[in-house]
Design a protein around this motif. Structure first.
Motif, short mmCIF file in Angstrom:
data_model
loop_
_atom_site.label_atom_id
_atom_site.label_comp_id
_atom_site.label_asym_id
_atom_site.label_seq_id
_atom_site.Cartn_x
_atom_site.Cartn_y
_atom_site.Cartn_z
N THR A 1 0.81 -1.21 0.00
CA THR A 1 0.00 0.00 0.00
C THR A 1 0.85 1.27 0.00
O THR A 1 0.34 2.34 -0.32
N LYS A 2 2.13 1.16 0.35
CA LYS A 2 2.99 2.35 0.31
C LYS A 2 3.12 2.88 -1.12
O LYS A 2 3.19 4.09 -1.33
N SER A 3 3.12 2.00 -2.11
CA SER A 3 3.21 2.45 -3.50
C SER A 3 1.97 3.24 -3.88
O SER A 3 2.03 4.15 -4.71
N ALA A 4 0.81 2.90 -3.29
CA ALA A 4 -0.41 3.66 -3.56
C ALA A 4 -0.29 5.07 -3.02
O ALA A 4 -0.77 6.03 -3.64
N ASP A 5 0.35 5.24 -1.86
CA ASP A 5 0.56 6.57 -1.31
C ASP A 5 1.48 7.40 -2.21
O ASP A 5 1.30 8.61 -2.37
N ILE A 6 2.48 6.75 -2.79
CA ILE A 6 3.37 7.45 -3.72
C ILE A 6 2.60 7.87 -4.96
O ILE A 6 2.78 8.98 -5.49
N ASP A 7 1.72 6.98 -5.46
CA ASP A 7 0.87 7.36 -6.59
C ASP A 7 -0.01 8.56 -6.22
O ASP A 7 -0.30 9.41 -7.06
N TRP A 8 -0.44 8.60 -4.96
CA TRP A 8 -1.24 9.74 -4.48
C TRP A 8 -0.44 11.04 -4.64
O TRP A 8 -0.96 12.05 -5.13
N GLY B 1 -3.04 18.08 0.68
CA GLY B 1 -2.98 16.75 0.09
C GLY B 1 -1.65 16.07 0.32
O GLY B 1 -1.59 14.89 0.67
N LEU B 2 -0.55 16.83 0.14
CA LEU B 2 0.78 16.25 0.37
C LEU B 2 0.95 15.85 1.83
O LEU B 2 1.57 14.82 2.13
N GLY B 3 0.41 16.67 2.74
CA GLY B 3 0.52 16.33 4.16
C GLY B 3 -0.15 15.02 4.49
O GLY B 3 0.40 14.18 5.21
N THR B 4 -1.35 14.81 3.93
CA THR B 4 -2.07 13.56 4.19
C THR B 4 -1.34 12.36 3.61
O THR B 4 -1.17 11.33 4.28
N ALA B 5 -0.87 12.49 2.36
CA ALA B 5 -0.21 11.36 1.70
C ALA B 5 1.13 11.03 2.36
O ALA B 5 1.45 9.86 2.60
N THR B 6 1.93 12.05 2.67
CA THR B 6 3.24 11.78 3.28
C THR B 6 3.11 11.27 4.70
O THR B 6 3.94 10.49 5.16
#
Length: 455
Positions: free
Chosen positions: A81-88, A149-154
């Motif tokens: 699922t970490k790759s999904a966060d990177i896609d985010w 958005g970046l704050g949530t994903a990171t």
């Protein structure tokens, strides 16, 4: 030997990454434009108020809808699922660039006609009448939307990294647990903020097993279902789960014929979670002494309370929770009642995984909602699963096998269970070692089958 990845696996991975990024990109374009459309189409009498509310909505709403998207995106990525966060993050970058281009569309219409024609389908209005208003509104809306958005994903990525990179405590008070990447040889630690009169742990608690789903050959559909219904609710307690009041299960039941890998699968679940782990059989709890079995059950769950999170695996659960007939001994009925009462706890810190070869023998109350209502059959492996088991248990040993050899070995193992195949691999390794070979060959495997005749 590392497990072979096919071209199809690689192509599927690329498609998943592109689709995930595209979904997040579309979100960060369409969600803000939708808010602008709503503001523009409100009655003129309240348009000023709508515009004031629209600014913070553009900051926050795209991140909210992106979080909802994870329900569709994360399952496509399986365990990674970490790759999904990177896609985010990529979706935020690409989406905000496209959104900016649409925001300043009146400029491109006069200076960059081809770009303006490309973006024309996304037009919701002329946007604004003057260039300075375009720039001012962009500064008021888009930078904060990007940072939110970046704050949530990171935050998601940092949380995963900290959980997988920290040493897992296994004593009472431990809270550093995650999904995969567990540190090896973790020693139990006690929390200093617990009372000094701690319960002495009599059961054989261990650190999280050094086993993950990648160590279990086959069972791909079951792994995905476990990730969806158990792993995600236990490791991703976010707004979506709280909003719909989704709680992880207290207990799950693995059933199927002997030797199909139920114990290994339970260890893999605990290993993926990174929780302290206890493995025992029903006979470890039951006792021939009157009233002692009930005390042992209470003792078990009292010890479980010493941990922030833990996994309890009980094999042969049918011996402990057999159906309660009229002729059943009163002591056994008390044990069943006591055990099920603990399973009824709200928001427990434990996950009980039970295994049995005879699910039909269980007391009906044990499979009631909130107890062992999630049941998963682990059957004899099919052709693909047998091949996967061979690959998993041969990947760290030198072999001369190609894809055709693995398929041939899997075909020859038709009708065998997981334990049989593991035994074949161990025997083949012994044969190769006895002749001081450089690698395990297909002949070594053939000669290690139960009905093989060694030349």
């Amino acid at each position: 030997m590392p497990e072979t990845r096919t071209i199809g696996d690689g192509l599927r991975g690329i498609i998943v990454e592109l689709l995930s990024t595209s979904l997040f990109t579309a979100n960060y374009v369409l969600a803000p434009l939708g808010i602008v459309w709503v503001v523009i189409n409100t009655p003129s009498s309240v348009r000023g108020l709508a515009a004031l509310l629209g600014v913070p909505a553009i900051w926050m709403f795209p991140s909210f809808t992106a979080a909802l998207l994870t329900g569709a995106v994360y399952p496509m990525h399986g365990e990674n699922t970490k790759s999904a966060d990177i896609d985010w993050i990529f979706g935020i970058a690409i989406g905000s660039a496209v959104l900016t281009a649409v925001w300043f569309l009146p400029i491109w219409e006069s200076s960059w006609t081809s770009l303006a024609n490309t973006l024309a389908p996304l037009r919701v209005a002329s946007m604004f009448d003057s260039y300075w208003l375009m720039g001012l509104s962009w500064l008021a809306c888009i930078p904060l939307m990007i940072s939110t958005g970046l704050g949530t994903a990171t935050d998601n990525i940092e949380e995963k990294s900290s959980k997988s990179g920290q040493t897992q405590s296994t004593g009472p008070g431990s809270s550093t647990y995650g999904t995969g990447g567990q540190t090896k040889n973790r020693a139990p630690q006690y929390s200093d903020d617990l009372p000094k009169q701690r319960t002495v742990l009599e059961y054989g608690w261990e650190p999280a097993p050094d086993v993950e789903f990648s160590d279990v050959g086959g069972q791909d559909d079951l792994k995905k279902e476990i990730m969806r219904s158990i792993m995600r609710p236990l490791t991703r307690i976010d707004d979506a789960y709280e909003r719909f009041n989704v709680s992880p299960p207290n207990g799950i039941l693995l059933y199927g014929p002997p030797g199909t890998g139920k114990t290994l699968f339970a260890r893999a679940i605990a290993g993926e979670l990174g929780h302290p782990y206890l493995e025992l059989s029903a006979g470890d709890i039951k006792s021939r002494w009157i009233n002692e079995s009930t005390e042992q059950v209470n003792r078990l769950f009292d010890e479980a309370e010493q941990f922030d999170r833990c996994v309890i695996f009980i094999d042969e659960i049918d011996a402990l929770l057999a159906g309660r007939g009229k002729d059943l001994h009163r002591e056994h009925a008390q044990v069943v009642n006591e055990f099920l009462a603990h399973l009824d706890e709200e928001d427990p810190n434990f996950l009980v995984i039970a295994a049995t070869n005879r699910a039909d023998l269980l007391d009906e109350a044990a499979t009631r909602r909130g107890r062992f209502d999630q049941q998963y059959k682990i059957d004899r492996p099919d052709q693909d699963a047998r091949e996967a088991i061979f690959r998993v248990h041969l990947r760290d040993r030198p072999t001369s096998l190609d894809d055709g050899d693995y398929r041939q070995a899997a075909a020859q193992a038709d009708g065998l269970n997981s334990a049989d195949i593991i035994g074949i691999v161990d025997d083949a390794a012994m044969r190769a070692a006895e002749r001081d070979a450089s690698a395990i060959t297909l002949t070594d495997l053939h000669n290690s089958f139960p009905d093989a005749t060694t030349e």
